[in-house]
Design a protein around this motif. Sequence first.
Motif, PDB file in Angstrom:
ATOM      1  N   ALA A   6       0.859  -1.181   0.000  1.00  0.00           N
ATOM      2  CA  ALA A   6       0.000   0.000   0.000  1.00  0.00           C
ATOM      3  C   ALA A   6       0.893   1.229   0.000  1.00  0.00           C
ATOM      4  CB  ALA A   6      -0.918   0.004   1.221  1.00  0.00           C
ATOM      5  N   GLU A   7       0.936   1.915  -1.135  1.00  0.00           N
ATOM      6  CA  GLU A   7       1.783   3.098  -1.328  1.00  0.00           C
ATOM      7  C   GLU A   7       1.059   4.035  -2.276  1.00  0.00           C
ATOM      8  OE1 GLU A   7       4.004   6.007  -1.649  1.00  0.00           O
ATOM      9  OE2 GLU A   7       5.004   4.494  -0.417  1.00  0.00           O
ATOM     10  N   ASP A   8       0.829   5.282  -1.834  1.00  0.00           N
ATOM     11  CA  ASP A   8       0.041   6.197  -2.646  1.00  0.00           C
ATOM     12  C   ASP A   8       0.813   6.830  -3.799  1.00  0.00           C
ATOM     13  OD1 ASP A   8       1.451   7.691  -0.672  1.00  0.00           O
ATOM     14  OD2 ASP A   8       0.108   9.387  -0.975  1.00  0.00           O
ATOM     15  N   TYR A  31      -3.292   1.864  -3.630  1.00  0.00           N
ATOM     16  CA  TYR A  31      -2.767   3.221  -3.573  1.00  0.00           C
ATOM     17  C   TYR A  31      -3.432   4.117  -2.535  1.00  0.00           C
ATOM     18  CZ  TYR A  31      -1.131   1.173  -7.868  1.00  0.00           C
ATOM     19  OH  TYR A  31      -0.571   0.304  -8.767  1.00  0.00           O
ATOM     20  N   ASN A  32      -4.212   3.516  -1.644  1.00  0.00           N
ATOM     21  CA  ASN A  32      -4.802   4.292  -0.549  1.00  0.00           C
ATOM     22  C   ASN A  32      -5.118   3.345   0.610  1.00  0.00           C
ATOM     23  OD1 ASN A  32      -7.752   3.444  -0.598  1.00  0.00           O
ATOM     24  ND2 ASN A  32      -7.488   4.128  -2.722  1.00  0.00           N
ATOM     25  N   GLY A  33      -5.342   3.940   1.766  1.00  0.00           N
ATOM     26  CA  GLY A  33      -5.547   3.153   2.967  1.00  0.00           C
ATOM     27  C   GLY A  33      -6.833   2.348   2.986  1.00  0.00           C
ATOM     28  N   ASP A  51       2.541   2.237   3.580  1.00  0.00           N
ATOM     29  CA  ASP A  51       3.028   3.606   3.688  1.00  0.00           C
ATOM     30  C   ASP A  51       2.256   4.241   4.840  1.00  0.00           C
ATOM     31  OD1 ASP A  51       4.064   6.143   3.265  1.00  0.00           O
ATOM     32  OD2 ASP A  51       2.888   6.526   1.454  1.00  0.00           O
ATOM     33  N   MET A  54      -1.035   7.989   3.681  1.00  0.00           N
ATOM     34  CA  MET A  54      -1.845   7.650   2.512  1.00  0.00           C
ATOM     35  C   MET A  54      -3.201   8.325   2.631  1.00  0.00           C
ATOM     36  SD  MET A  54      -1.372   3.565   1.894  1.00  0.00           S
ATOM     37  CE  MET A  54      -1.835   3.110   3.569  1.00  0.00           C
ATOM     38  N   ASP A  58      -4.640   6.427   6.975  1.00  0.00           N
ATOM     39  CA  ASP A  58      -3.180   6.321   6.975  1.00  0.00           C
ATOM     40  C   ASP A  58      -2.756   4.918   7.387  1.00  0.00           C
ATOM     41  OD1 ASP A  58      -2.790   6.142   9.836  1.00  0.00           O
ATOM     42  OD2 ASP A  58      -2.893   8.314   9.996  1.00  0.00           O
TER      43      ASP A  58
END
Length: 90
Positions: A6-8, A31-33, A51, A54, A58
């Motif tokens: 998970a990484e925005d 790409y988001n929490g 990440d 995000m 988060d």
Amino acid sequence: MRLLLAEDEVELANAISAVLKHKNYSVDAVYNGIDAYNYAIAQDYDGIILDIMMPGMDGIQVLTKLREKGIDSPVLLLTAKSDIYDRITG
């Protein structure tokens, strides 16, 4: 080994995914929490890479909710934060 990433930042997520796939890991990238949480509760992962910063939720919020649900997959937190409070929170 199946991983959730998970990484925005899409380019960074793609680069990390490419390296992991080259090392024969199976990677689902989000790409988001909110998507991270939904994927993590819907499937079994051998590891989760989150990440901290995000959109939607988060990484700390995602991790907290997963632990409340009893999901105990190992988690690696990615962050640019360096404050001691942030490290302790993680």
